[in-house]
Design an enzyme around this catalytic site. Structure first.
Site, PDB file in Angstrom:
ATOM      1  N   HIS A  35       5.270  -5.214   8.982  1.00  0.00           N
ATOM      2  CA  HIS A  35       5.254  -6.575   9.523  1.00  0.00           C
ATOM      3  C   HIS A  35       5.513  -7.607   8.426  1.00  0.00           C
ATOM      4  CE1 HIS A  35       2.687  -5.007  13.107  1.00  0.00           C
ATOM      5  NE2 HIS A  35       3.983  -4.918  13.346  1.00  0.00           N
TER       6      HIS A  35
ATOM      7  N   SER B 110       1.339  -9.977  10.628  1.00  0.00           N
ATOM      8  CA  SER B 110       0.736  -8.934   9.790  1.00  0.00           C
ATOM      9  C   SER B 110      -0.785  -9.029   9.907  1.00  0.00           C
ATOM     10  CB  SER B 110       1.177  -9.130   8.330  1.00  0.00           C
ATOM     11  OG  SER B 110       0.380  -8.336   7.484  1.00  0.00           O
ATOM     12  N   SER B 111      -1.346  -8.092  10.639  1.00  0.00           N
ATOM     13  CA  SER B 111      -2.789  -8.124  10.908  1.00  0.00           C
ATOM     14  C   SER B 111      -3.588  -8.171   9.605  1.00  0.00           C
ATOM     15  CB  SER B 111      -3.159  -6.876  11.716  1.00  0.00           C
ATOM     16  OG  SER B 111      -4.527  -6.659  11.724  1.00  0.00           O
TER      17      SER B 111
ATOM     18  N   CYS C 259       0.870  -1.176   0.000  1.00  0.00           N
ATOM     19  CA  CYS C 259       0.000   0.000   0.000  1.00  0.00           C
ATOM     20  C   CYS C 259       0.912   1.233   0.000  1.00  0.00           C
ATOM     21  CB  CYS C 259      -0.863  -0.006   1.259  1.00  0.00           C
ATOM     22  SG  CYS C 259       0.174   0.028   2.745  1.00  0.00           S
TER      23      CYS C 259
ATOM     24  N   CYS D  14      -8.417   1.474   6.513  1.00  0.00           N
ATOM     25  CA  CYS D  14      -7.891   2.271   5.397  1.00  0.00           C
ATOM     26  C   CYS D  14      -8.311   1.697   4.049  1.00  0.00           C
ATOM     27  CB  CYS D  14      -6.372   2.367   5.502  1.00  0.00           C
ATOM     28  SG  CYS D  14      -5.565   0.832   5.050  1.00  0.00           S
TER      29      CYS D  14
ATOM     30  N   HIS E 214       3.460   1.772  11.713  1.00  0.00           N
ATOM     31  CA  HIS E 214       2.276   1.554  12.561  1.00  0.00           C
ATOM     32  C   HIS E 214       2.038   2.697  13.547  1.00  0.00           C
ATOM     33  CE1 HIS E 214       4.205  -2.207  11.279  1.00  0.00           C
ATOM     34  NE2 HIS E 214       2.989  -2.476  10.863  1.00  0.00           N
TER      35      HIS E 214
ATOM     36  N   HIS F  30      -1.131  -4.924  19.506  1.00  0.00           N
ATOM     37  CA  HIS F  30      -0.667  -4.489  18.177  1.00  0.00           C
ATOM     38  C   HIS F  30      -0.074  -3.081  18.313  1.00  0.00           C
ATOM     39  CE1 HIS F  30      -0.656  -3.250  13.985  1.00  0.00           C
ATOM     40  NE2 HIS F  30      -0.749  -4.534  13.660  1.00  0.00           N
TER      41      HIS F  30
ATOM     42  N   GLU G  37       0.048  -0.550  16.383  1.00  0.00           N
ATOM     43  CA  GLU G  37      -0.798   0.578  15.979  1.00  0.00           C
ATOM     44  C   GLU G  37      -1.748   0.957  17.121  1.00  0.00           C
ATOM     45  OE1 GLU G  37      -3.235  -0.034  12.488  1.00  0.00           O
ATOM     46  OE2 GLU G  37      -4.338   1.805  12.905  1.00  0.00           O
TER      47      GLU G  37
ATOM     48  N   SER H 242       1.996  -5.451   3.320  1.00  0.00           N
ATOM     49  CA  SER H 242       3.427  -5.313   3.618  1.00  0.00           C
ATOM     50  C   SER H 242       4.294  -6.285   2.815  1.00  0.00           C
ATOM     51  CB  SER H 242       3.647  -5.543   5.121  1.00  0.00           C
ATOM     52  OG  SER H 242       2.948  -6.693   5.563  1.00  0.00           O
TER      53      SER H 242
HETATM   54  C1  2E7 Z   1       1.068   0.071   9.026  1.00  0.00           C
HETATM   55  C2  2E7 Z   1      -0.229   0.003   9.386  1.00  0.00           C
HETATM   56  O1  2E7 Z   1       3.005  -4.020   8.351  1.00  0.00           O
HETATM   57  P1  2E7 Z   1       1.683  -4.643   8.135  1.00  0.00           P
HETATM   58  O2  2E7 Z   1       1.624  -6.097   7.890  1.00  0.00           O
HETATM   59  O3  2E7 Z   1       0.797  -4.184   9.377  1.00  0.00           O
HETATM   60  P2  2E7 Z   1      -0.492  -4.783  10.095  1.00  0.00           P
HETATM   61  O4  2E7 Z   1      -1.063  -3.592  10.818  1.00  0.00           O
HETATM   62  O5  2E7 Z   1      -1.406  -5.306   9.078  1.00  0.00           O
HETATM   63  O6  2E7 Z   1      -0.029  -5.813  11.081  1.00  0.00           O
HETATM   64  O7  2E7 Z   1       0.953  -3.960   6.897  1.00  0.00           O
HETATM   65  C3  2E7 Z   1       1.142  -2.658   6.507  1.00  0.00           C
HETATM   66  C4  2E7 Z   1       0.667  -1.694   7.523  1.00  0.00           C
HETATM   67  C5  2E7 Z   1      -0.623  -1.696   7.921  1.00  0.00           C
HETATM   68  N1  2E7 Z   1      -1.063  -0.856   8.850  1.00  0.00           N
HETATM   69  C6  2E7 Z   1       1.533  -0.813   8.079  1.00  0.00           C
HETATM   70 CL1  2E7 Z   1      -0.824   1.030  10.582  1.00  0.00          CL
HETATM   71 FE1  F3S Z   2      -1.021   0.745   4.483  1.00  0.00          FE
HETATM   72 FE2  F3S Z   2      -1.381   2.895   5.887  1.00  0.00          FE
HETATM   73 FE3  F3S Z   2      -3.355   1.272   5.410  1.00  0.00          FE
HETATM   74  S1  F3S Z   2       0.368   1.552   5.974  1.00  0.00           S
HETATM   75  S2  F3S Z   2      -2.454  -0.748   5.215  1.00  0.00           S
HETATM   76  S3  F3S Z   2      -2.258   2.503   3.915  1.00  0.00           S
HETATM   77  S4  F3S Z   2      -2.974   2.409   7.269  1.00  0.00           S
END
Ligand code: 2E7
Ligand code: F3S
Length: 335
Positions: free
Chosen positions: A57, A238-239, A28, A210, A90, A140, A142, A283
């Site tokens: 992540h 990775s959520s 993203c 998002c 995050h 988490h 975030e 990610s």
């Molecule tokens: C930041 C935020 O790093 P990710 O796998 O994070 P999640 O939150 O899904 O564990 O994915 C990108 C990302 C998503 N949300 C980075 Cl706040």
């Molecule tokens: Fe990516 Fe930001 Fe959403 S890091 S998954 S666009 S909150």
């Protein structure tokens, strides 16, 4: 009378199979910005550059940046005084900014702007003295960062089962916010349960989940509902990637698994499988998806067909503190 339907077509094993590839998938705008931030910081300041927590992540992204000189730490006391530290996508709480100042660290904040937006919402609701219900997963990063903006006003709600336990000061002054990477459908259920208890519940001014999370869930529903198997590429912490497996199963996929890369695919998952759908979390670098497609191709599956369900064009500018240093370096190089 009988109708001659002709000889049924004989499908070769390859023709009987299909591979569907979700679009959008993978990086993203916030991840792209965060990863480039660390790369540019390494170019500009030289190794090592410290990063608080995993920048995103994904274990391959982290290993790759480590090989280029990034040092990932859990907390700021592991960063030598005066060094440069990048905050992950995050987000961090104000307390972390304060600690960085105290240690004399130079900080570059790679928090996704869409997370920063949620932090602003938290501050605004807290300033108006609302009790804020933050829907998200305990532990988490975030959630820790957002909750840290107004710890006295925010309480975590993880699922509809938590709603009965909520205690607020004034039921007419309750607002909700959420983590950006939750299941859209589950979050709607949680909000409905909260609203049932607190009919005057205030919504966030715009979606906290998002665009990238929403689009990847929409896309996995499209490729998942008729699939024998959905493979989601993404790391276990990775959520948003983990949510894609759940959404695929809810959409009707017969099976769905998350893998970090092709080496984690179990051959037995392919037994009797005709349609394999593939996607990746926000990610996940695209070469890992390509590895999965190559794995399938080596086992007799045809080229993947992309299924487009949304277009994405969002790009975020790099953190201003980094852009300022890049400009200064470019100017001193010219003079
Ligand atoms: C930041 C935020 O790093 P990710 O796998 O994070 P999640 O939150 O899904 O564990 O994915 C990108 C990302 C998503 N949300 C980075 Cl706040
Ligand atoms: Fe990516 Fe930001 Fe959403 S890091 S998954 S666009 S909150």
């Amino acid at each position: 009378m009988t109708t001659d339907l002709g000889t049924p077509p004989v499908l070769s094993p390859d023709e009987a199979k299909a591979v569907l590839l979700a679009a959008p998938r993978g990086y993203c705008a916030g991840v792209d910005r965060a990863v480039i931030t660390v790369e540019k910081a390494l170019d500009l300041y030289g190794a090592p550059v410290y990063v608080r927590k995993q920048i995103v992540h994904n274990k391959h992204v982290v290993a790759n940046l480590e090989s280029r000189g990034a040092i990932f730490v859990e907390e700021l006391d592991e960063v030598p005084e005066g060094q440069t530290v990048v905050f992950s996508a995050h987000g961090v709480s104000p307390e972390v900014h304060r600690q960085a100042g105290e240690r004399g660290l130079k900080t570059i904040d790679a928090t996704c702007p869409l997370v920063t937006k949620v932090h602003h919402e938290a501050k605004r609701f807290a300033a108006e003295d609302y009790d804020i219900l933050l829907i998200g997963h305990e532990g988490h990063e975030e959630v820790e960062g957002t909750a840290g903006e107004a710890p006295d006003h925010i309480q975590l709600v993880q699922s509809p089962a938590d709603v009965d336990k909520i205690v607020v000061r004034d039921p007419s002054k309750v607002a909700w916010l959420s983590q950006t990477t939750l299941s859209v459908d589950e979050t709607l259920e949680t909000v409905a349960a909260i609203r049932e208890r607190f009919p005057e519940l205030l919504d966030p001014p715009s979606d906290d989940i998002c665009y990238a999370t929403q689009n990847r869930q929409l896309a996995v529903k499209e490729i998942g509902h008729n699939a024998d198997l959905v493979i989601v590429v993404g790391s276990g912490n990775s959520s948003n990637s983990v949510r894609l497996v759940e959404v695929a199963l809810e959409a009707g996929a017969k099976a769905s698994y998350r893998v970090d890369d092709a080496s984690e695919i179990d051959e037995a998952w392919l037994d009797g499988v005709r349609t394999v759908s593939v996607t990746s979390g926000a990610s996940v670098p695209e070469d890992l998806v390509e590895g999965v497609l190559a794995f399938l191709s080596e086992r007799g599956y045809p080229d993947a067909k992309a299924v487009h369900s949304a277009e994405e064009s969002l790009i975020f500018a790099l953190p201003p503190e980094l852009r300022r240093d890049m400009r200064a370096a470019a100017q001193s190089g010219q003079s």
